[in-house]
Design a protein around this motif. Structure first.
Motif, PDB file in Angstrom:
ATOM      1  N   UNK A  27     -20.860 -15.708 -62.649  1.00 14.72           N
ATOM      2  CA  UNK A  27     -20.368 -15.142 -61.391  1.00 14.72           C
ATOM      3  C   UNK A  27     -20.120 -13.637 -61.528  1.00 14.72           C
ATOM      4  N   UNK A  28     -20.752 -12.869 -60.657  1.00 13.99           N
ATOM      5  CA  UNK A  28     -20.591 -11.414 -60.657  1.00 13.99           C
ATOM      6  C   UNK A  28     -21.128 -10.885 -59.336  1.00 13.99           C
ATOM      7  N   UNK A  29     -20.666  -9.713 -58.941  1.00 15.98           N
ATOM      8  CA  UNK A  29     -21.091  -9.126 -57.662  1.00 15.98           C
ATOM      9  C   UNK A  29     -22.529  -8.603 -57.700  1.00 15.98           C
ATOM     10  N   UNK A  30     -23.090  -8.438 -58.903  1.00 18.54           N
ATOM     11  CA  UNK A  30     -24.454  -7.947 -59.043  1.00 18.54           C
ATOM     12  C   UNK A  30     -25.204  -8.807 -60.050  1.00 18.54           C
ATOM     13  N   UNK A  31     -26.531  -8.710 -60.001  1.00 24.67           N
ATOM     14  CA  UNK A  31     -27.377  -9.402 -60.962  1.00 24.67           C
ATOM     15  C   UNK A  31     -28.337  -8.416 -61.588  1.00 24.67           C
ATOM     16  N   UNK A  32     -29.108  -8.884 -62.541  1.00 24.09           N
ATOM     17  CA  UNK A  32     -30.050  -8.009 -63.237  1.00 24.09           C
ATOM     18  C   UNK A  32     -31.382  -7.950 -62.493  1.00 24.09           C
ATOM     19  N   UNK A  33     -31.884  -6.741 -62.347  1.00 20.22           N
ATOM     20  CA  UNK A  33     -33.130  -6.500 -61.636  1.00 20.22           C
ATOM     21  C   UNK A  33     -34.302  -6.708 -62.584  1.00 20.22           C
ATOM     22  N   UNK A  34     -35.288  -7.457 -62.139  1.00 24.95           N
ATOM     23  CA  UNK A  34     -36.470  -7.673 -62.965  1.00 24.95           C
ATOM     24  C   UNK A  34     -37.450  -8.600 -62.291  1.00 24.95           C
ATOM     25  N   UNK A  35     -38.612  -8.726 -62.902  1.00 26.49           N
ATOM     26  CA  UNK A  35     -39.681  -9.543 -62.350  1.00 26.49           C
ATOM     27  C   UNK A  35     -39.365 -11.038 -62.484  1.00 26.49           C
ATOM     28  N   UNK A  36     -38.905 -11.438 -63.661  1.00 26.25           N
ATOM     29  CA  UNK A  36     -38.501 -12.833 -63.884  1.00 26.25           C
ATOM     30  C   UNK A  36     -37.039 -12.948 -63.458  1.00 26.25           C
ATOM     31  N   UNK A  37     -36.289 -13.809 -64.122  1.00 25.38           N
ATOM     32  CA  UNK A  37     -34.851 -13.872 -63.830  1.00 25.38           C
ATOM     33  C   UNK A  37     -34.089 -12.723 -64.481  1.00 25.38           C
ATOM     34  N   UNK A  38     -34.807 -11.876 -65.243  1.00 24.49           N
ATOM     35  CA  UNK A  38     -34.259 -10.662 -65.871  1.00 24.49           C
ATOM     36  C   UNK A  38     -33.149 -10.965 -66.883  1.00 24.49           C
ATOM     37  N   UNK A  39     -33.256 -12.091 -67.553  1.00 20.75           N
ATOM     38  CA  UNK A  39     -32.266 -12.504 -68.546  1.00 20.75           C
ATOM     39  C   UNK A  39     -32.436 -11.655 -69.803  1.00 20.75           C
ATOM     40  N   UNK A  40     -31.709 -10.545 -69.862  1.00 13.62           N
ATOM     41  CA  UNK A  40     -31.861  -9.587 -70.970  1.00 13.62           C
ATOM     42  C   UNK A  40     -31.586 -10.223 -72.333  1.00 13.62           C
ATOM     43  N   UNK A  41     -30.674 -11.175 -72.402  1.00 13.43           N
ATOM     44  CA  UNK A  41     -30.360 -11.822 -73.672  1.00 13.43           C
ATOM     45  C   UNK A  41     -31.547 -12.653 -74.161  1.00 13.43           C
TER      46      UNK A  41
END
Length: 158
Positions: A27-41
């Motif tokens: 839960x957060x007010x923003x998400x990660x921008x990217x082509x996929x789900x942008x799961x940086x981890x």
């Protein structure tokens, strides 16, 4: 012979996207921008595993210009890295990663992240380390403009 790889990924935080890290929706007010789900981890871990095999990075196998990968869950990328290791008769020894985020707090979600990463890689949780840190209010991470992750992986390859 044991091979080691490192991975790094970073994505901007934007309004209107879910925040997914380690396969967990946080839960957060923003998400990660990217082509996929942008799961940086997961992306950093994937690059570490690919690097341990001497392979190119995640973008080589899953380019952000390919519509097949639009909004795809990054667990698919980890599953593919694990398959590539198995095809070479290799074995994942361990994965260790750090998430760099000012907010939200990551610690409460680490066990769920380990469960999802372990399932994608088909390895026990004791082989997965995940830590989190802030950027002490400095830089783009400290200003909550983005989140980064770095990872190291060791793989036993014949």
């Amino acid at each position: 012979m044991v091979h080691v790889g490192i991975g790094y990924d970073v994505h901007a935080l934007v309004a209107g996207r879910k925040l997914v890290l380690g396969g967990v929706e946080i839960p957060h007010s923003k998400g990660l921008d990217g082509h996929s789900d942008a799961d940086a981890l997961m992306h950093a871990i994937c690059d570490a595993l690919l690097g341990a095999m001497g392979e190119p990075d995640i973008g080589h196998f899953f380019p952000n210009t390919d519509p097949r990968w639009k909004n795809v869950a990054s667990k698919i990328f980890l599953e593919e890295a694990a398959k590539r290791i198995a095809l070479r008769s290799g074995k994942i020894i361990n994965v260790d990663a750090t998430v760099l985020a000012q907010e939200p707090k990551i610690y409460p979600h680490i066990n769920d992240m380990k469960l999802r990463i372990g399932a994608a890689l088909n390895i026990p949780l004791v082989k997965i380390g995940i830590k989190a840190t802030t950027n002490e209010m400095m830089g783009f991470i400290g200003r909550e403009e983005g989140i980064a992750a770095m990872a190291v992986a060791s793989v036993d390859l014949p």
